[in-house]
Design a protein around this motif. Structure first.
Motif, PDB file in Angstrom:
ATOM      1  N   ALA A 175       0.641   6.758  -3.661  1.00  0.00           N
ATOM      2  CA  ALA A 175       0.247   6.493  -5.049  1.00  0.00           C
ATOM      3  C   ALA A 175       1.454   6.082  -5.879  1.00  0.00           C
ATOM      4  O   ALA A 175       1.382   5.169  -6.708  1.00  0.00           O
ATOM      5  CB  ALA A 175      -0.439   7.720  -5.646  1.00  0.00           C
ATOM      6  N   LEU A 176       2.594   6.753  -5.671  1.00  0.00           N
ATOM      7  CA  LEU A 176       3.816   6.395  -6.386  1.00  0.00           C
ATOM      8  C   LEU A 176       4.246   4.973  -6.040  1.00  0.00           C
ATOM      9  O   LEU A 176       4.662   4.198  -6.914  1.00  0.00           O
ATOM     10  CB  LEU A 176       4.941   7.371  -6.036  1.00  0.00           C
ATOM     11  N   TYR A 177       4.156   4.634  -4.758  1.00  0.00           N
ATOM     12  CA  TYR A 177       4.534   3.285  -4.317  1.00  0.00           C
ATOM     13  C   TYR A 177       3.638   2.244  -4.984  1.00  0.00           C
ATOM     14  O   TYR A 177       4.122   1.226  -5.502  1.00  0.00           O
ATOM     15  CB  TYR A 177       4.437   3.185  -2.801  1.00  0.00           C
ATOM     16  N   MET A 178       2.323   2.499  -4.992  1.00  0.00           N
ATOM     17  CA  MET A 178       1.387   1.555  -5.584  1.00  0.00           C
ATOM     18  C   MET A 178       1.591   1.453  -7.093  1.00  0.00           C
ATOM     19  O   MET A 178       1.276   0.428  -7.700  1.00  0.00           O
ATOM     20  CB  MET A 178      -0.047   1.962  -5.271  1.00  0.00           C
ATOM     21  N   ASN A 179       2.153   2.508  -7.700  1.00  0.00           N
ATOM     22  CA  ASN A 179       2.441   2.484  -9.136  1.00  0.00           C
ATOM     23  C   ASN A 179       3.828   1.889  -9.427  1.00  0.00           C
ATOM     24  O   ASN A 179       4.315   1.944 -10.559  1.00  0.00           O
ATOM     25  CB  ASN A 179       2.360   3.905  -9.716  1.00  0.00           C
ATOM     26  N   LYS A 180       4.451   1.363  -8.379  1.00  0.00           N
ATOM     27  CA  LYS A 180       5.760   0.694  -8.477  1.00  0.00           C
ATOM     28  C   LYS A 180       6.871   1.651  -8.899  1.00  0.00           C
ATOM     29  O   LYS A 180       7.866   1.231  -9.496  1.00  0.00           O
ATOM     30  CB  LYS A 180       5.679  -0.499  -9.436  1.00  0.00           C
ATOM     31  N   GLU A 181       6.692   2.922  -8.577  1.00  0.00           N
ATOM     32  CA  GLU A 181       7.753   3.907  -8.806  1.00  0.00           C
ATOM     33  C   GLU A 181       8.483   4.094  -7.472  1.00  0.00           C
ATOM     34  O   GLU A 181       8.350   5.118  -6.796  1.00  0.00           O
ATOM     35  CB  GLU A 181       7.156   5.223  -9.299  1.00  0.00           C
ATOM     36  N   TYR A 182       9.262   3.101  -7.111  1.00  0.00           N
ATOM     37  CA  TYR A 182       9.806   3.017  -5.759  1.00  0.00           C
ATOM     38  C   TYR A 182      10.842   4.087  -5.450  1.00  0.00           C
ATOM     39  O   TYR A 182      10.912   4.585  -4.317  1.00  0.00           O
ATOM     40  CB  TYR A 182      10.373   1.624  -5.521  1.00  0.00           C
ATOM     41  N   SER A 183      11.647   4.461  -6.432  1.00  0.00           N
ATOM     42  CA  SER A 183      12.631   5.516  -6.199  1.00  0.00           C
ATOM     43  C   SER A 183      11.937   6.843  -5.903  1.00  0.00           C
ATOM     44  O   SER A 183      12.324   7.578  -4.987  1.00  0.00           O
ATOM     45  CB  SER A 183      13.547   5.660  -7.418  1.00  0.00           C
ATOM     46  N   ARG A 184      10.873   7.137  -6.670  1.00  0.00           N
ATOM     47  CA  ARG A 184      10.137   8.382  -6.464  1.00  0.00           C
ATOM     48  C   ARG A 184       9.337   8.349  -5.159  1.00  0.00           C
ATOM     49  O   ARG A 184       9.240   9.370  -4.459  1.00  0.00           O
ATOM     50  CB  ARG A 184       9.204   8.647  -7.649  1.00  0.00           C
ATOM     51  N   SER A 185       8.765   7.187  -4.821  1.00  0.00           N
ATOM     52  CA  SER A 185       8.025   7.102  -3.564  1.00  0.00           C
ATOM     53  C   SER A 185       8.982   7.260  -2.380  1.00  0.00           C
ATOM     54  O   SER A 185       8.637   7.879  -1.368  1.00  0.00           O
ATOM     55  CB  SER A 185       7.248   5.789  -3.464  1.00  0.00           C
ATOM     56  N   ASP A 186      10.206   6.722  -2.514  1.00  0.00           N
ATOM     57  CA  ASP A 186      11.211   6.885  -1.459  1.00  0.00           C
ATOM     58  C   ASP A 186      11.529   8.366  -1.257  1.00  0.00           C
ATOM     59  O   ASP A 186      11.615   8.850  -0.124  1.00  0.00           O
ATOM     60  CB  ASP A 186      12.479   6.116  -1.836  1.00  0.00           C
ATOM     61  N   SER A 187      11.668   9.093  -2.362  1.00  0.00           N
ATOM     62  CA  SER A 187      11.941  10.527  -2.278  1.00  0.00           C
ATOM     63  C   SER A 187      10.777  11.280  -1.634  1.00  0.00           C
ATOM     64  O   SER A 187      10.983  12.196  -0.833  1.00  0.00           O
ATOM     65  CB  SER A 187      12.205  11.097  -3.675  1.00  0.00           C
TER      66      SER A 187
END
Length: 271
Positions: free
Chosen positions: A221-233
């Motif tokens: 969901a984070l990745y799809m919301n373009k929050e890439y740093s958080r999705s990486d974590s």
């Protein structure tokens, strides 16, 4: 004597006397009804259904048919429960509100669910229940209608039902994931991430598979919301739980690739 034992909460002993009554008079209808209730108290729903079926053959009244429908549902015979429930409603549509709950649940849980009828009967149940205030509403009433709405792609309505379920019973943590799924399908990825995270935090002591499922949904969901740093974590946390999961590494690679920016690529995702 059987009824005295039933009033004393001893259905096992009551059944012995109901059997004696039926040995004396095999067509004495009340004994079948009372015996059915005794088997119900013992959790033997097949036996309860069989006795109510015999009772109805001798005395087909509306209330007995409602009890028969309830026992059929409890025994897992959803199609027959629906068949009997329809007859109850035809006989007396205002007999008991709970027959509409039984019909909703049977349509929801049967082998080939009928989600439209699930919603229809839950709507009727809520309407009837509001008149008398009985029986007490449960979180599962809203969860089941919410899942039926979700199955029919009525995700905004599903979310309303899930919210009502949580208001009724805050311990219903499973609904957090359903909320996340509904928001995800509506492409409201920020809200989906919120609910997936709540599910993960609420189940930190769950099995490894459950924790990974929750965390991976949160990361996606984070990745799809373009929050890439958080999705990486988040994907890093997935890998920490199980380093053999290829989708954890792929999620990190894709997140880091997105963090490369539009300038000269650094190949962040390559490792």
């Amino acid at each position: 004597i059987g009824n005295v034992y039933m009033n004393g909460k001893n259905p096992t002993e009551a059944i012995k006397y109901y059997n004696l009554a039926l040995a004396s008079e095999p067509n004495y209808a009340p004994a079948y009804a009372d015996k059915g209730e005794a088997w119900y108290q013992l959790g033997k729903f097949d036996s309860a259904s069989a006795n109510y079926s015999r009772y109805l053959a001798l005395n087909p009244d509306c209330y007995a048919r409602y009890r028969y429908s309830a026992f059929l549902y409890k025994s897992g015979d959803h199609d027959k429960a629906i068949e009997q429930g329809n007859q109850v409603i035809t006989c007396d549509s205002n007999l008991v509100a709970v027959i509409y709950r039984i019909m909703a649940k049977a349509n929801f849980e049967k082998k080939t669910p009928d989600y439209a009828k699930t919603i229809m009967f839950y709507d009727l149940f809520f309407k009837k229940q509001a008149i008398t205030g009985r029986p007490k509403l449960s979180a599962d009433d809203y969860i089941n209608r919410g899942k039926a709405n979700a199955a029919l792609k009525n995700d905004s309505l599903a979310i309303l039902d899930y919210q009502k379920a949580i208001a009724v019973d805050t311990a219903k943590k499973d609904v957090y994931f359903d909320m996340g799924n509904a928001y995800y399908k509506m492409k409201k990825f920020d809200q989906a991430a919120v609910w997936y995270k709540r599910k993960y935090v609420a189940e930190t002591n769950a099995s490894m598979n459950v924790r990974i499922t929750n965390l991976n949904a949160y990361a996606k969901a984070l990745y799809m919301n373009k929050e890439y740093s958080r999705s990486d974590s988040a994907y890093t946390a997935v890998i920490a739980l199980d380093s053999t999961l290829t989708y954890g590494w792929l999620g990190r690679a894709q997140s880091q690739n997105r963090m490369d920016g539009d300038g000269a690529p650094k190949g962040l995702g390559r490792p």
